[in-house]
Design an enzyme around this catalytic site. Structure first.
Site, PDB file in Angstrom:
ATOM      1  N   LYS A 111     -51.372  23.546 -73.743  1.00  0.00           N
ATOM      2  CA  LYS A 111     -51.735  24.842 -73.150  1.00  0.00           C
ATOM      3  C   LYS A 111     -53.152  24.829 -72.588  1.00  0.00           C
ATOM      4  O   LYS A 111     -53.414  25.429 -71.549  1.00  0.00           O
ATOM      5  CB  LYS A 111     -51.590  25.971 -74.169  1.00  0.00           C
ATOM      6  N   LYS A 194     -39.641  21.451 -71.196  1.00  0.00           N
ATOM      7  CA  LYS A 194     -39.067  22.554 -71.964  1.00  0.00           C
ATOM      8  C   LYS A 194     -38.890  23.801 -71.094  1.00  0.00           C
ATOM      9  O   LYS A 194     -39.748  24.076 -70.245  1.00  0.00           O
ATOM     10  CB  LYS A 194     -40.047  22.857 -73.106  1.00  0.00           C
ATOM     11  N   LYS A 197     -41.598  30.335 -70.626  1.00  0.00           N
ATOM     12  CA  LYS A 197     -41.954  31.552 -69.883  1.00  0.00           C
ATOM     13  C   LYS A 197     -43.029  31.270 -68.849  1.00  0.00           C
ATOM     14  O   LYS A 197     -43.187  32.016 -67.890  1.00  0.00           O
ATOM     15  CB  LYS A 197     -42.517  32.600 -70.855  1.00  0.00           C
TER      16      LYS A 197
HETATM   17  P1  TYM Z   1     -42.431  31.626 -78.570  1.00  0.00           P
HETATM   18  O1  TYM Z   1     -42.697  33.053 -78.252  1.00  0.00           O
HETATM   19  O2  TYM Z   1     -42.929  30.588 -77.614  1.00  0.00           O
HETATM   20  O3  TYM Z   1     -40.877  31.397 -78.755  1.00  0.00           O
HETATM   21  C1  TYM Z   1     -40.087  32.186 -79.647  1.00  0.00           C
HETATM   22  C2  TYM Z   1     -39.044  31.307 -80.298  1.00  0.00           C
HETATM   23  O4  TYM Z   1     -38.247  30.670 -79.293  1.00  0.00           O
HETATM   24  C3  TYM Z   1     -38.243  29.264 -79.487  1.00  0.00           C
HETATM   25  N1  TYM Z   1     -38.207  28.601 -78.177  1.00  0.00           N
HETATM   26  C4  TYM Z   1     -37.306  27.685 -77.825  1.00  0.00           C
HETATM   27  N2  TYM Z   1     -36.264  27.140 -78.490  1.00  0.00           N
HETATM   28  C5  TYM Z   1     -35.520  26.220 -77.838  1.00  0.00           C
HETATM   29  N3  TYM Z   1     -35.771  25.832 -76.547  1.00  0.00           N
HETATM   30  C6  TYM Z   1     -36.808  26.354 -75.852  1.00  0.00           C
HETATM   31  N4  TYM Z   1     -37.034  25.974 -74.601  1.00  0.00           N
HETATM   32  C7  TYM Z   1     -37.629  27.317 -76.490  1.00  0.00           C
HETATM   33  N5  TYM Z   1     -38.727  28.024 -76.099  1.00  0.00           N
HETATM   34  C8  TYM Z   1     -39.066  28.803 -77.143  1.00  0.00           C
HETATM   35  C9  TYM Z   1     -39.540  28.950 -80.219  1.00  0.00           C
HETATM   36  O5  TYM Z   1     -39.445  27.732 -80.940  1.00  0.00           O
HETATM   37  C10 TYM Z   1     -39.674  30.156 -81.117  1.00  0.00           C
HETATM   38  O6  TYM Z   1     -38.931  29.979 -82.311  1.00  0.00           O
HETATM   39  N6  TYM Z   1     -45.823  30.573 -82.079  1.00  0.00           N
HETATM   40  C11 TYM Z   1     -44.527  31.162 -81.837  1.00  0.00           C
HETATM   41  C12 TYM Z   1     -44.414  32.598 -82.313  1.00  0.00           C
HETATM   42  C13 TYM Z   1     -44.834  32.831 -83.705  1.00  0.00           C
HETATM   43  C14 TYM Z   1     -44.124  32.502 -84.894  1.00  0.00           C
HETATM   44  C15 TYM Z   1     -44.925  32.965 -85.964  1.00  0.00           C
HETATM   45  C16 TYM Z   1     -42.917  31.868 -85.119  1.00  0.00           C
HETATM   46  C17 TYM Z   1     -45.983  33.461 -84.096  1.00  0.00           C
HETATM   47  N7  TYM Z   1     -46.042  33.537 -85.434  1.00  0.00           N
HETATM   48  C18 TYM Z   1     -44.536  32.790 -87.303  1.00  0.00           C
HETATM   49  C19 TYM Z   1     -42.523  31.678 -86.468  1.00  0.00           C
HETATM   50  C20 TYM Z   1     -43.329  32.137 -87.518  1.00  0.00           C
HETATM   51  C21 TYM Z   1     -44.244  31.128 -80.350  1.00  0.00           C
HETATM   52  O7  TYM Z   1     -45.120  31.059 -79.536  1.00  0.00           O
HETATM   53  O8  TYM Z   1     -42.936  31.282 -80.045  1.00  0.00           O
END
Ligand code: TYM
Length: 332
Positions: A111, A194, A197
């Site tokens: 990032k 991947k 967004k």
């Molecule tokens: P975020 O917002 O990027 O994504 C949310 C969830 O979606 C999953 N994900 C994917 N899974 C499969 N293929 C993809 N291309 C893909 N893109 C996203 C992510 O693995 C995630 O499970 N840091 C985290 C949010 C967070 C969190 C937490 C998660 C904050 N605190 C505590 C678990 C526990 C994030 O940015 O997810």
């Protein structure tokens, strides 16, 4: 006691990767676990967000989660900033985690890119806040996509170091739950990247807000190769786009990758894409319709989030009091 915590950032539309990699599993886990699901707005601001867009996106993501099947009555759904215990515990963890640990985080490197010196301190400390999200509730299980695995390992290290430093066993070791056949959904434009967004190409991802026509167009334009689909996993080697589309097909139809391959062996992509489109529309269409209804009612969504936050805080408050006492902070 089994308690699930997971979060999603309100930094734009929910996409198929979020749905297949995480949200669909969150819905299923509601059967057997006490679940806390969080729209992590404090994580979102580690990269600048326009205030009005952040507000709209927070409500839209909450609506998407409810439309996908999260039950905010039986379980807890809220936005992170409404429970100050996340930030409170994150500070404690800033003092527990080591610089060397954070330096290894690949997501920060990706990032921040070449502009590391210009990245926010929040983006760097992001995994500590994530550990706090989970451990403020002593969550035992964390359903995520593959890309969050490293952050989860760090959360476990932080829990262990806190326990060791203070000779306590306050924090459990949270288990990652990386479930299903689509744990890492790739971009429709490049099967080695991947689905995300932040990809500038809107054709790289299918959003939960997409209409049937949008979905059809994106799948039609999805990158492929000239060969027909193979009959077994060996035939996917060196064909990342074919592998991605087959895994999406498998996940959407709830079958294994091998079964998806057997069902589509020898097909040309043109035919397969038509079937994949019908499948995607049949799964995502009803979610989209429900989501449209929900986003038109801000009052309802805001009420769900406020009530969820209150219930979340009732769980984290005594845990935080215990953490502060353990550290030696004076309190009444
Ligand atoms: P975020 O917002 O990027 O994504 C949310 C969830 O979606 C999953 N994900 C994917 N899974 C499969 N293929 C993809 N291309 C893909 N893109 C996203 C992510 O693995 C995630 O499970 N840091 C985290 C949010 C967070 C969190 C937490 C998660 C904050 N605190 C505590 C678990 C526990 C994030 O940015 O997810």
């Amino acid at each position: 006691m089994k308690r699930v915590f997971s979060g999603v950032q309100p930094t734009g539309n929910l996409h198929l990767g979020n749905y297949l990699g995480a949200i669909r599993n969150w819905v299923a886990l509601q059967e057997d676990y006490e679940c806390i699901y969080c729209v992590v707005d404090q994580h979102a601001i580690t990269v600048f967000q326009h205030p009005a867009e952040l507000t709209a996106s927070t409500r839209e993501v909450a609506a998407g989660l409810i439309a996908a099947g999260i039950d905010p009555e039986k379980h807890i759904l809220f936005n992170q900033s409404q429970n100050p215990d996340h930030a409170n515990l994150a500070w404690v963890f800033n003092c527990i985690a080591r610089l060397g640990w954070l330096n290894r985080m690949t997501q920060f490197k990706e990032k921040a890119g070449k502009h590391r010196e210009n990245a926010s301190v929040g983006l760097y400390a992001y995994p500590n806040l994530m550990a706090a999200d989970i451990l403020a509730y002593k969550a035992t299980h964390v359903p995520v996509g593959e890309d969050q695995k490293q952050h989860l390992e760090l959360a476990r290290d932080i829990a262990q170091k806190f326990n060791n430093d203070f000779k306590t066993n306050i924090f459990p070791q949270p288990e990652p739950l990386i479930l299903g056949t689509a744990t890492r959904v790739m971009s429709l434009r490049d099967g080695t990247n991947k689905m995300s967004k932040s990809d500038p190409s809107k054709y790289s991802r299918i959003n939960l807000t997409d209409t049937a026509d949008d979905i059809a167009q994106k799948i039609r334009k999805a990158k492929t190769d000239p060969e027909p689909l193979p009959s077994s996993a060996d035939g996917l080697a060196g064909r990342p786009e074919a592998q991605n589309l087959i895994e999406i097909f498998a996940a959407l139809s709830n079958v294994s990758r091998d079964d998806a391959l057997a069902a589509n062996a020898g097909k040309q992509f043109s035919k397969f894409k038509e079937e994949l489109t019908d499948l995607a529309v049949s799964v995502l269409g009803p979610i989209n319709t429900e989501m449209q209804k929900l986003v038109s009612d801000d009052t309802y969504i805001d009420d769900v989030l406020a009530k969820g936050a209150e219930r979340a805080r009732a769980i984290s408050e005594p845990i935080m009091a215990d953490v502060f006492k353990t550290i030696g902070f004076v309190a009444p």
